[in-house]
Design an enzyme around this catalytic site. Structure first.
Site, PDB file in Angstrom:
ATOM      1  N   ALA A  33       0.841  -1.197   0.000  1.00 30.68           N
ATOM      2  CA  ALA A  33       0.000   0.000   0.000  1.00 30.68           C
ATOM      3  C   ALA A  33       0.878   1.249   0.000  1.00 30.68           C
ATOM      4  O   ALA A  33       2.102   1.159  -0.022  1.00 30.68           O
ATOM      5  CB  ALA A  33      -0.909  -0.008   1.224  1.00 30.68           C
ATOM      6  N   ASN A  34       0.253   2.418  -0.010  1.00 31.69           N
ATOM      7  CA  ASN A  34       1.002   3.665   0.162  1.00 31.69           C
ATOM      8  C   ASN A  34       0.173   4.629   0.988  1.00 31.69           C
ATOM      9  O   ASN A  34      -0.962   4.338   1.352  1.00 31.69           O
ATOM     10  CB  ASN A  34       1.404   4.255  -1.198  1.00 31.69           C
ATOM     11  CG  ASN A  34       0.205   4.691  -2.019  1.00 31.69           C
ATOM     12  OD1 ASN A  34      -0.505   5.625  -1.647  1.00 31.69           O
ATOM     13  ND2 ASN A  34      -0.041   3.997  -3.124  1.00 31.69           N
ATOM     14  N   ARG A  35       0.741   5.780   1.298  1.00 27.78           N
ATOM     15  CA  ARG A  35       0.144   6.678   2.292  1.00 27.78           C
ATOM     16  C   ARG A  35      -0.861   7.681   1.736  1.00 27.78           C
ATOM     17  O   ARG A  35      -1.254   8.600   2.435  1.00 27.78           O
ATOM     18  CB  ARG A  35       1.240   7.457   3.021  1.00 27.78           C
ATOM     19  CG  ARG A  35       2.155   6.597   3.856  1.00 27.78           C
ATOM     20  CD  ARG A  35       3.082   7.494   4.666  1.00 27.78           C
ATOM     21  NE  ARG A  35       4.172   6.765   5.260  1.00 27.78           N
ATOM     22  CZ  ARG A  35       4.063   6.021   6.367  1.00 27.78           C
ATOM     23  NH1 ARG A  35       2.897   5.926   6.981  1.00 27.78           N
ATOM     24  NH2 ARG A  35       5.110   5.383   6.836  1.00 27.78           N
ATOM     25  N   ALA A  99      -2.665   7.707  -6.232  1.00 26.98           N
ATOM     26  CA  ALA A  99      -1.285   7.251  -6.021  1.00 26.98           C
ATOM     27  C   ALA A  99      -1.274   5.754  -6.343  1.00 26.98           C
ATOM     28  O   ALA A  99      -1.439   4.910  -5.460  1.00 26.98           O
ATOM     29  CB  ALA A  99      -0.853   7.516  -4.588  1.00 26.98           C
TER      30      ALA A  99
END
Ligand code: CTP
Ligand code: CA
Length: 227
Positions: A33-35, A99
């Site tokens: 995942a990413n932020r 993103a």
């Protein structure tokens, strides 16, 4: 009634927005995942709807509410996002604020991976499709205005310019997401608009104010007239 007294510069326009992170499965209980919080993309979808557009928001997993007046398509992975984007076209304006994970696990496990004597697993990654570039490079059915984002931690403008050229979009909204910028997960954003002709730096604003100003600009570029 909601927007009775507001200008509707995107009335009659179809707008597609991607937002949020993507989650790439490792096994049934784990993801890469990413932020990304989805705040800027969701604010853009809301601002486009408030400006009269018919909006489809393709969103990865986020913890913020669905914006009002928008059709929301929820996805997990980059490949799901790409399929949802293809299904949502045609559009007059496509904004790629998600993103998207750059890589996914080549072969995610059907069962939960267990600890064991073999030690930690080695994850082989493969590159995800570039959703923005795929749309911007379409021979047929390319939206007249295709906008990308470039979240960078250094050399922001330089990287944005090369992304503009590489992906074939019309405009890049560049922003500094280095840890001390407070952009990731925060409420404010400092962006620069990068086109083939020029770079325009905007002052720091709330993500909502950025969204409203961007939507006004996109409407002007599309030739919308305020009703
Ligand atoms: N993007 C996309 N699909 C991907 C990767 C990126 O649609 N697989 C879009 C993003 O939504 C954004 C733009 O491309 O609008 C730029 O994303 P970014 O991550 O900054 O660019 P990358 O090409 O992935 O380059 P890098 O992460 O290496 O800087
Ligand atoms: Ca990337």
């Amino acid at each position: 009634a909601l927007n009775r007294d507001r200008p509707q510069p995107l009335k009659g326009r179809r707008v597609l927005v991607t937002s949020g992170p993507t989650h790439e499965p490792i096994d049934p209980v784990r993801v890469l995942a990413n932020r990304s919080s989805g705040r800027q993309g969701h604010a853009l979808a809301a601002a486009a709807a408030a400006a009269g557009a018919e909006v489809t928001l393709v969103s990865g997993p986020v913890s913020i509410p669905d914006p009002a007046g928008v059709r929301v398509v929820k996805v997990e992975s980059a490949r799901e996002m790409q399929a949802a984007v293809d299904a949502a076209l045609p559009a007059d304006l496509a904004i790629f604020a998600a993103a998207v994970a750059d890589w996914r696990v080549e072969a995610d496990s059907a069962q939960k991976i267990k600890k064991g004597a073999g030690g930690p697993p080695t994850l082989t990654l493969v590159e995800n499709p570039d959703i923005l570039a795929g749309v911007a490079r379409r021979a047929e059915g390319r939206p007249p205005l295709v906008v990308g984002f470039a979240a960078e931690t250094e050399n922001v403008i330089e990287h944005a310019r090369s992304k503009l050229a590489r992906k074939g979009c019309d405009l890049i909204v560049a922003n500094d997401v280095s840890p001390d910028s407070g952009v990731m997960g925060g409420d404010r954003n400092t962006v620069a608009l990068v086109s083939a002709e020029e770079v325009e730096r905007w002052d720091a604003m709330s993500k909502q104010a950025v969204a409203e100003a961007l939507v006004a600009r996109f409407a002007a570029l599309l030739g919308g007239t305020s009703a």
